[in-house]
Design an enzyme around this catalytic site. Structure first.
Site, PDB file in Angstrom:
ATOM      1  N   HIS A 306       3.680   7.190  -1.351  1.00 40.26           N
ATOM      2  CA  HIS A 306       3.235   5.903  -1.854  1.00 40.26           C
ATOM      3  C   HIS A 306       4.455   5.076  -2.207  1.00 40.26           C
ATOM      4  O   HIS A 306       5.429   5.595  -2.735  1.00 40.26           O
ATOM      5  CB  HIS A 306       2.343   6.070  -3.093  1.00 40.26           C
ATOM      6  N   ASP A 363      -6.007   8.248  -0.497  1.00 38.67           N
ATOM      7  CA  ASP A 363      -6.667   8.427   0.792  1.00 38.67           C
ATOM      8  C   ASP A 363      -6.789   9.882   1.192  1.00 38.67           C
ATOM      9  O   ASP A 363      -7.552  10.224   2.094  1.00 38.67           O
ATOM     10  CB  ASP A 363      -5.892   7.673   1.891  1.00 38.67           C
TER      11      ASP A 363
HETATM   12  N1  CMC Z   1       4.833  11.923   5.654  1.00 42.37           N
HETATM   13  C1  CMC Z   1       6.062  12.384   5.887  1.00 42.37           C
HETATM   14  N2  CMC Z   1       7.184  11.839   5.404  1.00 42.37           N
HETATM   15  C2  CMC Z   1       7.037  10.752   4.635  1.00 42.37           C
HETATM   16  C3  CMC Z   1       5.785  10.192   4.341  1.00 42.37           C
HETATM   17  C4  CMC Z   1       4.651  10.825   4.890  1.00 42.37           C
HETATM   18  N3  CMC Z   1       3.421  10.341   4.651  1.00 42.37           N
HETATM   19  N4  CMC Z   1       5.938   9.114   3.530  1.00 42.37           N
HETATM   20  C5  CMC Z   1       7.254   8.985   3.321  1.00 42.37           C
HETATM   21  N5  CMC Z   1       7.924   9.984   3.993  1.00 42.37           N
HETATM   22  C6  CMC Z   1       9.364  10.243   3.973  1.00 42.37           C
HETATM   23  C7  CMC Z   1      10.143   9.126   4.630  1.00 42.37           C
HETATM   24  O1  CMC Z   1      10.325   9.416   6.014  1.00 42.37           O
HETATM   25  C8  CMC Z   1      11.433   9.177   3.872  1.00 42.37           C
HETATM   26  O2  CMC Z   1      12.196  10.265   4.345  1.00 42.37           O
HETATM   27  P1  CMC Z   1      13.829  10.162   4.392  1.00 42.37           P
HETATM   28  O3  CMC Z   1      14.263   9.915   2.974  1.00 42.37           O
HETATM   29  O4  CMC Z   1      14.266  11.479   4.943  1.00 42.37           O
HETATM   30  O5  CMC Z   1      14.123   9.009   5.319  1.00 42.37           O
HETATM   31  C9  CMC Z   1      11.014   9.556   2.450  1.00 42.37           C
HETATM   32  O6  CMC Z   1       9.757  10.248   2.600  1.00 42.37           O
HETATM   33  C10 CMC Z   1      10.840   8.427   1.469  1.00 42.37           C
HETATM   34  O7  CMC Z   1       9.840   7.570   1.931  1.00 42.37           O
HETATM   35  P2  CMC Z   1       9.860   6.051   1.553  1.00 42.37           P
HETATM   36  O8  CMC Z   1      10.658   5.332   2.583  1.00 42.37           O
HETATM   37  O9  CMC Z   1      10.318   5.855   0.152  1.00 42.37           O
HETATM   38  O10 CMC Z   1       8.340   5.686   1.645  1.00 42.37           O
HETATM   39  P3  CMC Z   1       7.804   4.203   1.746  1.00 42.37           P
HETATM   40  O11 CMC Z   1       7.715   3.658   0.373  1.00 42.37           O
HETATM   41  O12 CMC Z   1       8.602   3.416   2.722  1.00 42.37           O
HETATM   42  O13 CMC Z   1       6.375   4.379   2.392  1.00 42.37           O
HETATM   43  C11 CMC Z   1       4.095   4.735   2.695  1.00 42.37           C
HETATM   44  C12 CMC Z   1       5.195   4.466   1.670  1.00 42.37           C
HETATM   45  C13 CMC Z   1       2.755   4.789   1.969  1.00 42.37           C
HETATM   46  C14 CMC Z   1       4.050   3.580   3.726  1.00 42.37           C
HETATM   47  C15 CMC Z   1       4.406   6.051   3.407  1.00 42.37           C
HETATM   48  O14 CMC Z   1       4.515   7.083   2.457  1.00 42.37           O
HETATM   49  C16 CMC Z   1       3.360   6.428   4.466  1.00 42.37           C
HETATM   50  O15 CMC Z   1       3.423   5.937   5.584  1.00 42.37           O
HETATM   51  N6  CMC Z   1       2.392   7.316   4.100  1.00 42.37           N
HETATM   52  C17 CMC Z   1       1.342   7.709   5.022  1.00 42.37           C
HETATM   53  C18 CMC Z   1       0.284   6.643   5.090  1.00 42.37           C
HETATM   54  C19 CMC Z   1      -0.586   6.609   3.847  1.00 42.37           C
HETATM   55  O16 CMC Z   1      -1.071   7.637   3.382  1.00 42.37           O
HETATM   56  N7  CMC Z   1      -0.827   5.396   3.363  1.00 42.37           N
HETATM   57  C20 CMC Z   1      -1.742   5.171   2.237  1.00 42.37           C
HETATM   58  C21 CMC Z   1      -1.023   4.708   1.015  1.00 42.37           C
HETATM   59  S1  CMC Z   1      -2.089   4.808  -0.434  1.00 42.37           S
HETATM   60  C22 CMC Z   1      -3.407   3.757  -0.102  1.00 42.37           C
HETATM   61  C23 CMC Z   1      -3.010   2.340  -0.239  1.00 42.37           C
HETATM   62  O17 CMC Z   1      -2.912   1.867  -1.396  1.00 42.37           O
HETATM   63  O18 CMC Z   1      -2.833   1.689   0.776  1.00 42.37           O
END
Ligand code: CMC
Length: 428
Positions: A306, A363
């Protein structure tokens, strides 16, 4: 602590005020930054950028706190009805018993949709995604109520639009499910409350008496409340920015539905279930293999991570606690829940996930519950939208009442510098 920040740039010093909210979150106010320094800020994904001062929802990602208008999400999910929460979000205070009764009656009077709106469904090819249909229906509503297109009209007109939207949304969502199955559409029944009416229109049958299961009504009520607002997320920011151009509420909500559809946002609930089914069917339930693929950056774990919650998602915590009891009350078991639990346990103990603070989000569990309640997977994000509608409305209304400026971010241009126009014969 100083309430000013000093910026040193090109031998000059500039001071900017620090704004502090009621929960002590502080922000550097840079409204005059460009005028004074010639600089803009750059913050891809708005990770550090506040776009508004809002009184609606507070969340603390480190502590896992979520409050609507100051009330804890636990209390609201366990003690309130969805209409009560919608009223709270939109009008700022919990309704009294009399206000709630009047509001429920008001919404009941607007549940029917224009008969011609039904004809729009006839043009969708079979199998078209429910979120595309929902987006279309939100835009279509604007055509049926031309008098309410002016967002600068009087508050009564705005309140009427709000009531229409809230009241018609369950009717439209239910129609999407019924049309998708080729079943006859059911008209709303005034004897039912908001949530029961939605369940009746979705799962009722023209040939049989509908008997609402209190476990299902309660679960649905809770799910809708948990999704009702989440401050400046992707879809809400979209609603606010579209509304900031003085676009009408229907158009702004249609844009919010579009933003919610993406798998990084609301679309994740559909993808979680498809991922769990994929692990069951294609990976032989081998969670270790899946986790390794995630670590090798070959796949994402849908329903994990998240942007704001960095320790746990309080909505996921409530749903996790409810998931088991809802399934057992419904007399259902789901092997997908076992895969989900295994995935969660492995991820929570694995340093890769712990270091990155990757936890299950709302989710992760909602899909399993929606499935147990009998919703088709493609409807899951529509259910998220049904829950989020009062939040979008509240945020749109607040943005208009605060007379916020049109949203217009800047950029750092990094394309070609000026060059001369070549004739077509000289181009390679
Ligand atoms: N699975 C695997 N790796 C992940 C995931 C995931 N779901 N989410 C983040 N990471 C990794 C990311 O690759 C990064 O790795 P590294 O540091 O090695 O590059 C690290 O974790 C940190 O991630 P981040 O960049 O801080 O995450 P973000 O803030 O850019 O993304 C997110 C947040 C929700 C878009 C992402 O976690 C994601 O795509 N999750 C899956 C989709 C999901 O479940 N979305 C629903 C969110 S809750 C409902 C809502 O309110 O919409």
């Amino acid at each position: 602590m100083s309430n000013k920040v000093t910026l040193q740039y090109a031998d000059k010093s500039y001071e900017f005020p620090v704004l502090t909210g009621t929960e002590n979150e502080s922000a550097i106010e840079i409204a005059k930054l460009r005028a004074q320094t010639g600089l803009i800020t750059f913050d891809e994904g708005f990770r550090n950028t506040g776009s508004t001062v809002s009184n609606i929802t507070f969340l603390d990602g480190e502590k896992g706190i979520l409050r609507y208008r100051g009330y804890d999400i636990d209390d609201l999910a366990n003690k309130a009805s969805f209409v009560e929460v919608a009223y709270l979000l939109i009008y700022g205070e919990l309704p009294t018993a009399a206000q709630l009764k009047a509001y429920e009656e008001e919404l009941t009077m607007h549940t029917l949709v224009h008969e011609n709106l039904k004809k729009v469904f006839d043009v969708f090819p079979s199998g078209s995604h429910p979120m595309g249909q929902l987006m279309t229906m939100m835009s279509c509503l604007s055509s049926f109520y031309p008098n309410s297109l002016n967002p600068n009209s009087n508050p009564d007109e705005t309140n009427l639009t709000i009531s229409r939207l809230l009241a018609k949304m369950p009717t439209i969502c239910a129609m999407i499910q019924k049309k998708g199955k080729g079943h006859p559409v059911l008209y709303p029944q005034n004897k039912y409350d908001y949530v029961t009416n939605f369940l009746y229109m979705t799962f009722g049958n023209v040939s049989e008496e509908f008997v609402a299961d209190p476990v299902v009504v309660d679960a649905m009520n809770k799910l809708l409340i948990l999704h009702a607002d989440h401050e400046q997320n992707c879809s809400t920011s979209t609603v606010r920015i579209v509304g900031s151009s003085h676009a009408n509420l229907y158009a702004s909500i249609a844009a919010g539905v579009a933003a919610l559809w993406g798998p990084r946002h609301g679309g994740a609930n559909q993808e979680v279930l498809e991922m769990l089914e994929g692990i069951r069917d294609n990976d032989n339930g081998d969670v270790k293999k899946v986790l390794q693929e995630v670590k090798d950056k070959k796949r994402l774990l849908m329903g994990f991570g998240h942007r704001v919650y960095r320790n746990f998602d309080p909505r996921a915590k409530i749903l996790k606690a409810s998931c088991d009891s809802i399934l057992s009350k419904l007399g259902k078991t789901d092997p997908l829940l076992n895969i989900a639990m295994e995935l969660e346990a492995a991820a929570l103990n694995d340093p890769y996930f712990v270091e990155r603070k990757l936890y299950p989000n709302v989710d992760f569990y909602s899909g399993i519950i929606y499935k147990a309640l009998g919703f088709p997977t493609q409807m899951f994000t529509v259910l998220f939208a049904l829950g989020r509608l009062p939040g979008w409305i509240a945020q749109w209304k607040e943005m208009r009442e605060h007379k916020e400026d049109i949203g217009r971010p800047r950029q750092v241009y990094n394309g070609p510098a000026q060059r001369s126009f070549p004739s077509i014969a000289d181009r390679k």
